[in-house]
Design a protein around this motif. Structure first.
Motif, PDB file in Angstrom:
ATOM      1  N   TYR A 173     -26.045  34.252  23.717  1.00  0.00           N
ATOM      2  CA  TYR A 173     -26.729  35.253  24.082  1.00  0.00           C
ATOM      3  C   TYR A 173     -25.110  35.917  24.919  1.00  0.00           C
ATOM      4  O   TYR A 173     -24.177  34.612  24.211  1.00  0.00           O
ATOM      5  CB  TYR A 173     -27.349  35.404  25.643  1.00  0.00           C
ATOM      6  CG  TYR A 173     -28.549  34.967  25.234  1.00  0.00           C
ATOM      7  CD1 TYR A 173     -28.772  33.573  25.285  1.00  0.00           C
ATOM      8  CD2 TYR A 173     -29.734  35.893  25.895  1.00  0.00           C
ATOM      9  CE1 TYR A 173     -30.258  34.102  24.836  1.00  0.00           C
ATOM     10  CE2 TYR A 173     -30.852  35.823  25.435  1.00  0.00           C
ATOM     11  CZ  TYR A 173     -31.132  34.669  25.061  1.00  0.00           C
ATOM     12  OH  TYR A 173     -32.850  34.436  25.346  1.00  0.00           O
ATOM     13  N   GLN A 206     -22.569  38.663  26.967  1.00  0.00           N
ATOM     14  CA  GLN A 206     -21.560  39.528  28.271  1.00  0.00           C
ATOM     15  C   GLN A 206     -20.855  39.804  28.284  1.00  0.00           C
ATOM     16  O   GLN A 206     -19.916  39.230  28.319  1.00  0.00           O
ATOM     17  CB  GLN A 206     -22.831  38.825  29.871  1.00  0.00           C
ATOM     18  CG  GLN A 206     -22.916  39.758  30.473  1.00  0.00           C
ATOM     19  CD  GLN A 206     -23.046  39.435  31.918  1.00  0.00           C
ATOM     20  OE1 GLN A 206     -23.647  37.885  32.391  1.00  0.00           O
ATOM     21  NE2 GLN A 206     -23.821  39.843  32.958  1.00  0.00           N
ATOM     22  N   ALA A 207     -20.875  41.909  28.215  1.00  0.00           N
ATOM     23  CA  ALA A 207     -19.220  42.319  28.234  1.00  0.00           C
ATOM     24  C   ALA A 207     -19.523  42.913  29.541  1.00  0.00           C
ATOM     25  O   ALA A 207     -20.646  43.002  30.257  1.00  0.00           O
ATOM     26  CB  ALA A 207     -19.470  43.531  27.191  1.00  0.00           C
ATOM     27  N   GLY A 234     -19.772  44.581  32.976  1.00  0.00           N
ATOM     28  CA  GLY A 234     -20.001  46.032  33.038  1.00  0.00           C
ATOM     29  C   GLY A 234     -21.823  46.318  32.197  1.00  0.00           C
ATOM     30  O   GLY A 234     -21.790  46.807  32.747  1.00  0.00           O
ATOM     31  N   LYS A 235     -21.582  45.530  31.877  1.00  0.00           N
ATOM     32  CA  LYS A 235     -23.172  45.294  30.849  1.00  0.00           C
ATOM     33  C   LYS A 235     -23.781  44.078  31.348  1.00  0.00           C
ATOM     34  O   LYS A 235     -23.844  43.244  31.420  1.00  0.00           O
ATOM     35  CB  LYS A 235     -22.941  45.230  29.618  1.00  0.00           C
ATOM     36  CG  LYS A 235     -22.195  46.754  29.088  1.00  0.00           C
ATOM     37  CD  LYS A 235     -21.970  46.660  27.835  1.00  0.00           C
ATOM     38  CE  LYS A 235     -21.588  47.797  27.195  1.00  0.00           C
ATOM     39  NZ  LYS A 235     -21.599  48.192  25.981  1.00  0.00           N
ATOM     40  N   GLN A 236     -25.482  44.062  30.959  1.00  0.00           N
ATOM     41  CA  GLN A 236     -26.013  43.142  30.679  1.00  0.00           C
ATOM     42  C   GLN A 236     -26.117  42.069  29.505  1.00  0.00           C
ATOM     43  O   GLN A 236     -25.564  42.216  28.624  1.00  0.00           O
ATOM     44  CB  GLN A 236     -27.806  43.806  31.258  1.00  0.00           C
ATOM     45  CG  GLN A 236     -28.033  44.241  31.848  1.00  0.00           C
ATOM     46  CD  GLN A 236     -29.863  44.346  31.947  1.00  0.00           C
ATOM     47  OE1 GLN A 236     -30.382  44.673  31.092  1.00  0.00           O
ATOM     48  NE2 GLN A 236     -30.285  44.509  34.031  1.00  0.00           N
ATOM     49  N   ARG A 237     -26.613  40.403  30.765  1.00  0.00           N
ATOM     50  CA  ARG A 237     -26.139  39.858  29.083  1.00  0.00           C
ATOM     51  C   ARG A 237     -27.643  40.352  28.288  1.00  0.00           C
ATOM     52  O   ARG A 237     -28.204  40.588  28.228  1.00  0.00           O
ATOM     53  CB  ARG A 237     -26.976  38.334  29.406  1.00  0.00           C
ATOM     54  CG  ARG A 237     -26.561  37.398  28.160  1.00  0.00           C
ATOM     55  CD  ARG A 237     -27.034  35.763  29.652  1.00  0.00           C
ATOM     56  NE  ARG A 237     -25.672  35.808  30.662  1.00  0.00           N
ATOM     57  CZ  ARG A 237     -25.679  34.360  31.687  1.00  0.00           C
ATOM     58  NH1 ARG A 237     -26.450  33.293  31.206  1.00  0.00           N
ATOM     59  NH2 ARG A 237     -24.687  34.907  32.379  1.00  0.00           N
ATOM     60  N   GLU A 238     -27.155  40.098  26.889  1.00  0.00           N
ATOM     61  CA  GLU A 238     -27.881  40.319  25.288  1.00  0.00           C
ATOM     62  C   GLU A 238     -28.127  39.280  24.507  1.00  0.00           C
ATOM     63  O   GLU A 238     -27.012  38.160  24.486  1.00  0.00           O
ATOM     64  CB  GLU A 238     -28.105  40.754  25.039  1.00  0.00           C
ATOM     65  CG  GLU A 238     -26.113  41.740  24.278  1.00  0.00           C
ATOM     66  CD  GLU A 238     -26.163  42.494  24.087  1.00  0.00           C
ATOM     67  OE1 GLU A 238     -26.545  43.548  23.728  1.00  0.00           O
ATOM     68  OE2 GLU A 238     -24.857  42.776  22.983  1.00  0.00           O
ATOM     69  N   SER A 293     -27.374  44.326  15.942  1.00  0.00           N
ATOM     70  CA  SER A 293     -26.016  44.193  15.616  1.00  0.00           C
ATOM     71  C   SER A 293     -25.372  44.000  15.280  1.00  0.00           C
ATOM     72  O   SER A 293     -24.352  43.898  14.451  1.00  0.00           O
ATOM     73  CB  SER A 293     -25.766  45.248  17.079  1.00  0.00           C
ATOM     74  OG  SER A 293     -26.090  43.861  17.890  1.00  0.00           O
ATOM     75  N   GLU A 324     -16.736  46.037  19.560  1.00  0.00           N
ATOM     76  CA  GLU A 324     -17.731  45.481  20.455  1.00  0.00           C
ATOM     77  C   GLU A 324     -18.306  45.093  20.745  1.00  0.00           C
ATOM     78  O   GLU A 324     -19.253  44.052  21.415  1.00  0.00           O
ATOM     79  CB  GLU A 324     -18.548  46.904  20.064  1.00  0.00           C
ATOM     80  CG  GLU A 324     -19.055  46.827  18.497  1.00  0.00           C
ATOM     81  CD  GLU A 324     -17.974  47.624  18.212  1.00  0.00           C
ATOM     82  OE1 GLU A 324     -16.894  47.942  18.151  1.00  0.00           O
ATOM     83  OE2 GLU A 324     -18.825  48.547  17.073  1.00  0.00           O
ATOM     84  N   ALA A 327     -17.140  39.906  24.317  1.00  0.00           N
ATOM     85  CA  ALA A 327     -17.911  39.498  25.312  1.00  0.00           C
ATOM     86  C   ALA A 327     -17.646  38.387  25.915  1.00  0.00           C
ATOM     87  O   ALA A 327     -16.349  37.628  24.463  1.00  0.00           O
ATOM     88  CB  ALA A 327     -19.429  39.574  24.986  1.00  0.00           C
TER      89      ALA A 327
END
Length: 119
Positions: A37, A39-40, A42-46, A62, A88, A91
Motif C-alpha cells: 500500500y 500513502q502520499a 495529504g492523501k489516504q492510504r491506497e 495506476s 505521482e 509516497a
C-alpha cells in the motif's frame, strides 16, 4: 504475531526503477495475503498490489504494467519491482500481511519506506 520490515525505498528520477523488499518473520505460516500500500502526503492510504498464498496477484490500475509483486518463500520476503516510475508514485510504501489464526484474521503492517520520484 507477524513482523514485517520494508527496505529498498529511495530517491529516483522519473522513468527509473526501484525494488522494494518486505521481510516477514514470526507466524508466517498463517499468512494468507500480502500486499503493498502507499500513502502520499495529504492523501489516504491506497492499495498498490496484493498477492495470495497461491501466488494470485492483483494490481491497482495506476500501476498495472509497471509494477510487479512477487514472493520468495525461501527467504520469507515479498518484493515490489517498480519500473517506469512517475512523479505521482511518490509516497510512503507500506507492506501488509493478513494472517488467519485462532480468532483471526489479523492485519499486520510494516513501518513504511519512502519512495520519492523526481521530475
Amino acid at each position: 504475531q507477524v513482523q514485517l520490515v520494508e527496505s529498498g525505498g529511495g530517491l529516483v528520477q522519473a522513468g527509473g526503477s526501484l525494488r522494494l523488499s518486505c521481510a516477514a518473520s514470526g507466524s508466517i505460516f498463517s499468512i494468507k495475503v500480502m500486499g503493498w500500500y502507499r500513502q502520499a502526503p495529504g492523501k489516504q492510504r491506497e492499495l498498490v498490489a496484493t498477492i495470495t498464498s497461491d501466488a494470485a496477484s492483483n494490481y491497482a490500475n495506476s500501476v498495472k504494467g509497471r509494477f510487479t509483486i512477487s514472493i520468495d518463500n525461501s527467504k520469507n520476503t515479498m518484493y515490489l519491482q517498480m519500473n517506469s516510475l512517475k512523479v505521482e508514485d511518490t509516497a510512503v510504501y507500506y507492506c501488509n500481511a493478513i494472517a488467519v489464526a485462532g480468532s483471526g484474521p489479523f492485519n499486520y503492517w510494516g513501518q513504511g519506506t519512502q519512495v520519492t520520484v523526481s521530475s
